[in-house]
Scaffold this motif. Structure first.
Motif, PDB file in Angstrom:
ATOM      1  N   PHE A 169      -3.039  12.679   3.029  1.00  0.00           N
ATOM      2  CA  PHE A 169      -2.558  12.641   2.085  1.00  0.00           C
ATOM      3  C   PHE A 169      -2.322  11.085   2.128  1.00  0.00           C
ATOM      4  CE2 PHE A 169       0.441  15.353   2.186  1.00  0.00           C
ATOM      5  CZ  PHE A 169       1.368  15.031   0.960  1.00  0.00           C
ATOM      6  N   CYS A 170      -2.280  10.409   1.161  1.00  0.00           N
ATOM      7  CA  CYS A 170      -0.847   9.124   0.890  1.00  0.00           C
ATOM      8  C   CYS A 170      -0.354   9.180  -1.273  1.00  0.00           C
ATOM      9  CB  CYS A 170      -2.308   7.912   0.436  1.00  0.00           C
ATOM     10  SG  CYS A 170      -2.517   7.504   2.269  1.00  0.00           S
ATOM     11  N   ARG A 171       0.679   8.630  -0.957  1.00  0.00           N
ATOM     12  CA  ARG A 171       1.389   9.418  -1.985  1.00  0.00           C
ATOM     13  C   ARG A 171       2.439   7.744  -1.841  1.00  0.00           C
ATOM     14  NH1 ARG A 171       4.401  13.860  -1.656  1.00  0.00           N
ATOM     15  NH2 ARG A 171       2.512  15.080  -3.266  1.00  0.00           N
ATOM     16  N   GLY A 172       2.701   7.190  -3.896  1.00  0.00           N
ATOM     17  CA  GLY A 172       3.300   6.380  -4.135  1.00  0.00           C
ATOM     18  C   GLY A 172       4.953   6.845  -4.156  1.00  0.00           C
ATOM     19  N   LYS A 173       5.915   6.113  -3.172  1.00  0.00           N
ATOM     20  CA  LYS A 173       7.215   5.676  -3.227  1.00  0.00           C
ATOM     21  C   LYS A 173       7.911   4.326  -3.298  1.00  0.00           C
ATOM     22  CE  LYS A 173       7.803   8.523  -0.111  1.00  0.00           C
ATOM     23  NZ  LYS A 173       8.873   9.441   0.810  1.00  0.00           N
ATOM     24  N   ALA A 221      -0.591  -1.893  -3.791  1.00  0.00           N
ATOM     25  CA  ALA A 221       0.331  -1.281  -3.365  1.00  0.00           C
ATOM     26  C   ALA A 221       0.726  -0.550  -5.129  1.00  0.00           C
ATOM     27  CB  ALA A 221       1.526  -0.519  -3.150  1.00  0.00           C
ATOM     28  N   VAL A 222       1.493  -0.579  -5.583  1.00  0.00           N
ATOM     29  CA  VAL A 222       1.456  -0.382  -7.019  1.00  0.00           C
ATOM     30  C   VAL A 222      -0.158  -0.015  -7.778  1.00  0.00           C
ATOM     31  CG1 VAL A 222       2.276  -1.087  -9.335  1.00  0.00           C
ATOM     32  CG2 VAL A 222       3.795  -1.851  -7.088  1.00  0.00           C
ATOM     33  N   ARG A 223      -0.863  -0.434  -7.578  1.00  0.00           N
ATOM     34  CA  ARG A 223      -2.006  -0.440  -8.059  1.00  0.00           C
ATOM     35  C   ARG A 223      -2.282   0.676  -8.243  1.00  0.00           C
ATOM     36  NH1 ARG A 223      -8.209  -1.627  -8.409  1.00  0.00           N
ATOM     37  NH2 ARG A 223      -8.042  -2.167  -6.646  1.00  0.00           N
ATOM     38  N   TRP A 224      -2.950   0.668  -6.522  1.00  0.00           N
ATOM     39  CA  TRP A 224      -3.348   2.268  -6.137  1.00  0.00           C
ATOM     40  C   TRP A 224      -2.411   3.185  -6.833  1.00  0.00           C
ATOM     41  CZ3 TRP A 224      -7.355   3.331  -2.954  1.00  0.00           C
ATOM     42  CH2 TRP A 224      -8.392   2.642  -2.742  1.00  0.00           C
ATOM     43  N   SER A 225      -0.702   3.266  -6.593  1.00  0.00           N
ATOM     44  CA  SER A 225       0.276   4.605  -6.264  1.00  0.00           C
ATOM     45  C   SER A 225       0.019   4.804  -8.131  1.00  0.00           C
ATOM     46  CB  SER A 225       1.711   3.855  -6.139  1.00  0.00           C
ATOM     47  OG  SER A 225       1.477   3.217  -7.050  1.00  0.00           O
ATOM     48  N   SER A 226      -0.781   3.457  -8.987  1.00  0.00           N
ATOM     49  CA  SER A 226      -0.819   4.213 -10.541  1.00  0.00           C
ATOM     50  C   SER A 226      -1.731   4.902 -10.642  1.00  0.00           C
ATOM     51  CB  SER A 226      -0.250   2.940 -11.764  1.00  0.00           C
ATOM     52  OG  SER A 226      -1.269   1.734 -11.395  1.00  0.00           O
ATOM     53  N   LEU A 227      -2.831   4.503  -9.905  1.00  0.00           N
ATOM     54  CA  LEU A 227      -4.517   5.294  -9.499  1.00  0.00           C
ATOM     55  C   LEU A 227      -3.934   6.370  -9.698  1.00  0.00           C
ATOM     56  CD1 LEU A 227      -6.909   2.263  -9.513  1.00  0.00           C
ATOM     57  CD2 LEU A 227      -6.935   3.458 -11.334  1.00  0.00           C
ATOM     58  N   SER A 228      -3.469   6.778  -8.799  1.00  0.00           N
ATOM     59  CA  SER A 228      -3.428   8.157  -8.082  1.00  0.00           C
ATOM     60  C   SER A 228      -2.482   8.788  -9.376  1.00  0.00           C
ATOM     61  CB  SER A 228      -2.492   8.339  -6.599  1.00  0.00           C
ATOM     62  OG  SER A 228      -1.144   8.224  -6.742  1.00  0.00           O
ATOM     63  N   GLU A 229      -1.377   8.588  -9.929  1.00  0.00           N
ATOM     64  CA  GLU A 229      -0.804   9.049 -11.093  1.00  0.00           C
ATOM     65  C   GLU A 229      -1.792   9.652 -11.989  1.00  0.00           C
ATOM     66  OE1 GLU A 229       2.623   7.322 -11.684  1.00  0.00           O
ATOM     67  OE2 GLU A 229       3.624   6.796  -9.213  1.00  0.00           O
ATOM     68  N   GLN A 230      -2.541   9.588 -12.267  1.00  0.00           N
ATOM     69  CA  GLN A 230      -3.553   9.891 -13.292  1.00  0.00           C
ATOM     70  C   GLN A 230      -4.282  11.180 -12.780  1.00  0.00           C
ATOM     71  OE1 GLN A 230      -7.292   7.126 -13.949  1.00  0.00           O
ATOM     72  NE2 GLN A 230      -5.778   5.369 -14.367  1.00  0.00           N
ATOM     73  N   LYS A 231      -4.316  11.968 -13.852  1.00  0.00           N
ATOM     74  CA  LYS A 231      -5.128  13.466 -13.622  1.00  0.00           C
ATOM     75  C   LYS A 231      -6.489  13.126 -12.652  1.00  0.00           C
ATOM     76  CE  LYS A 231      -7.445  13.939 -17.676  1.00  0.00           C
ATOM     77  NZ  LYS A 231      -6.965  15.096 -18.978  1.00  0.00           N
TER      78      LYS A 231
END
Length: 149
Positions: A45-49, A86-96
């Motif tokens: 899986f991927c995670r934003g940091k 990267a910022v857009r995708w990591s913010s989208l993944s933080e949605q429930k």
């Protein structure tokens, strides 16, 4: 394009919302292991940091002739994307309920290792059952049509 590995389990368990191609930062022995198809991506899986996307739990087996230059098989690997993506995708993944998973790993025409990642939403159990039921009905329909001809 030479496909190294494909995550078929992800297509079964998740509903794919959007896909994106990304480069992957690898060490030398990891590239050699990829060329030998020694990779397992079922639990990846991927995670934003810090404005970057990181690929976690991708198991690339150690290269047989790597000796002391071998790598940790489950180390986190940075995905090579533009900062905005990267910022857009990591913010989208933080949605429930949304996750980023790799779908396939391949070498492009220039010999670069690429990973196709997808923004996904988990399927409910009844969605998966419905999908199986639809598939079986379609098979039965094809069988009936085949014998009528």
């Amino acid at each position: 394009m030479k496909v190294i590995a494909e995550n078929r389990k992800a297509r079964h368990l998740y509903q794919i919302i959007d896909t994106l191609e990304a480069g992957i930062e690898l060490k030398g022995t990891e590239v050699k292991s990829l060329r030998n198809h020694l990779v397992n991506m079922t639990d990846a899986f991927c995670r934003g940091k810090d404005g970057e996307l990181w690929l976690m739990n991708l198991h690339i087996s150690p290269y047989v002739f790597g000796n002391l230059y071998n790598h940790d098989p489950l180390r986190s690997r940075r995905l090579l994307l533009h900062k905005k993506e990267a910022v857009r995708w990591s913010s989208l993944s933080e949605q429930k309920g949304l996750t980023i998973v790799p779908l396939r790993l391949y070498f492009n025409d220039r010999g670069r290792a690429k990973v196709e990642i997808a923004l996904v939403k988990p399927k409910k159990l009844y969605d998966r059952r419905q999908e199986i039921q639809d598939r079986e009905q379609e098979r039965e329909l094809h069988r009936v049509q085949k014998y009528r001809e």
